[in-house]
Structures are given as structure tokens and as C-alpha cells.
Design a protein around this motif. Sequence first.
Motif, PDB file in Angstrom:
ATOM      1  N   TRP A  23     -22.924 -32.575  -7.463  1.00 42.42           N
ATOM      2  CA  TRP A  23     -22.944 -32.821  -6.019  1.00 42.42           C
ATOM      3  C   TRP A  23     -21.940 -31.932  -5.297  1.00 42.42           C
ATOM      4  O   TRP A  23     -22.240 -31.361  -4.253  1.00 42.42           O
ATOM      5  N   ARG A  24     -20.735 -31.772  -5.871  1.00 46.77           N
ATOM      6  CA  ARG A  24     -19.712 -30.925  -5.243  1.00 46.77           C
ATOM      7  C   ARG A  24     -20.133 -29.453  -5.262  1.00 46.77           C
ATOM      8  O   ARG A  24     -19.896 -28.732  -4.294  1.00 46.77           O
ATOM      9  N   TYR A  26     -23.238 -28.370  -5.248  1.00 51.40           N
ATOM     10  CA  TYR A  26     -24.303 -28.270  -4.252  1.00 51.40           C
ATOM     11  C   TYR A  26     -23.723 -28.158  -2.843  1.00 51.40           C
ATOM     12  O   TYR A  26     -24.120 -27.308  -2.060  1.00 51.40           O
ATOM     13  N   ARG A  27     -22.754 -29.013  -2.525  1.00 50.69           N
ATOM     14  CA  ARG A  27     -22.139 -28.957  -1.191  1.00 50.69           C
ATOM     15  C   ARG A  27     -21.412 -27.638  -0.970  1.00 50.69           C
ATOM     16  O   ARG A  27     -21.443 -27.091   0.129  1.00 50.69           O
ATOM     17  N   LYS A  30     -24.092 -25.048  -0.318  1.00 50.48           N
ATOM     18  CA  LYS A  30     -24.798 -25.297   0.937  1.00 50.48           C
ATOM     19  C   LYS A  30     -23.961 -24.865   2.134  1.00 50.48           C
ATOM     20  O   LYS A  30     -24.478 -24.342   3.108  1.00 50.48           O
ATOM     21  N   HIS A  31     -22.660 -25.078   2.073  1.00 48.51           N
ATOM     22  CA  HIS A  31     -21.764 -24.760   3.175  1.00 48.51           C
ATOM     23  C   HIS A  31     -20.843 -23.600   2.801  1.00 48.51           C
ATOM     24  O   HIS A  31     -19.658 -23.615   3.131  1.00 48.51           O
ATOM     25  N   TYR A  37     -16.627 -26.870   5.015  1.00 48.87           N
ATOM     26  CA  TYR A  37     -17.650 -27.409   4.114  1.00 48.87           C
ATOM     27  C   TYR A  37     -18.470 -28.513   4.761  1.00 48.87           C
ATOM     28  O   TYR A  37     -18.730 -29.541   4.158  1.00 48.87           O
TER      29      TYR A  37
END
Length: 65
Positions: A23-24, A26-27, A30-31, A37
Motif C-alpha cells: 500500500w505504501r 502504491y501511494r 501514485k503521488h 504524497y
Amino acid sequence: MGDDIQYVVIAVAVAVAVAYAGWRIYRALKHAGDPCYGCEGCALKAAKQRHKTKKCPKNLADTNN
């Protein structure tokens, strides 16, 4: 029986750690261009956005008034 519980606890802990890391990542991807972020609640980000719009060439006519 006791060993089975230990393996289940370890498997759950590893699964949670892998999910959190994914998840981290991916974030972060994504940002990638955003230094915050994707955080929306920061006063610093709002100040940076205002400063950025002042430097934008298409908004220069608005700032010269």
C-alpha cells in the motif's frame, strides 16, 4: 496444536506487513510528483499551491492589478 497457532500468527503478521508495504509503495508511486504524497489537510500544501499559482504565466495579468 501450539505450533499451529504460532504459524497462523506468524502468517497473519507477515501478510499484514506485506500488505502495508504494498500500500505504501502504491501511494508513493501514485503521488510521485507531489512532495506531500497526496495529503490534503496540510496548511503548507495550500501555501505552496498559492505560491505556485502566483508564478504561473497565465495568472500574471491577475497579479499585476
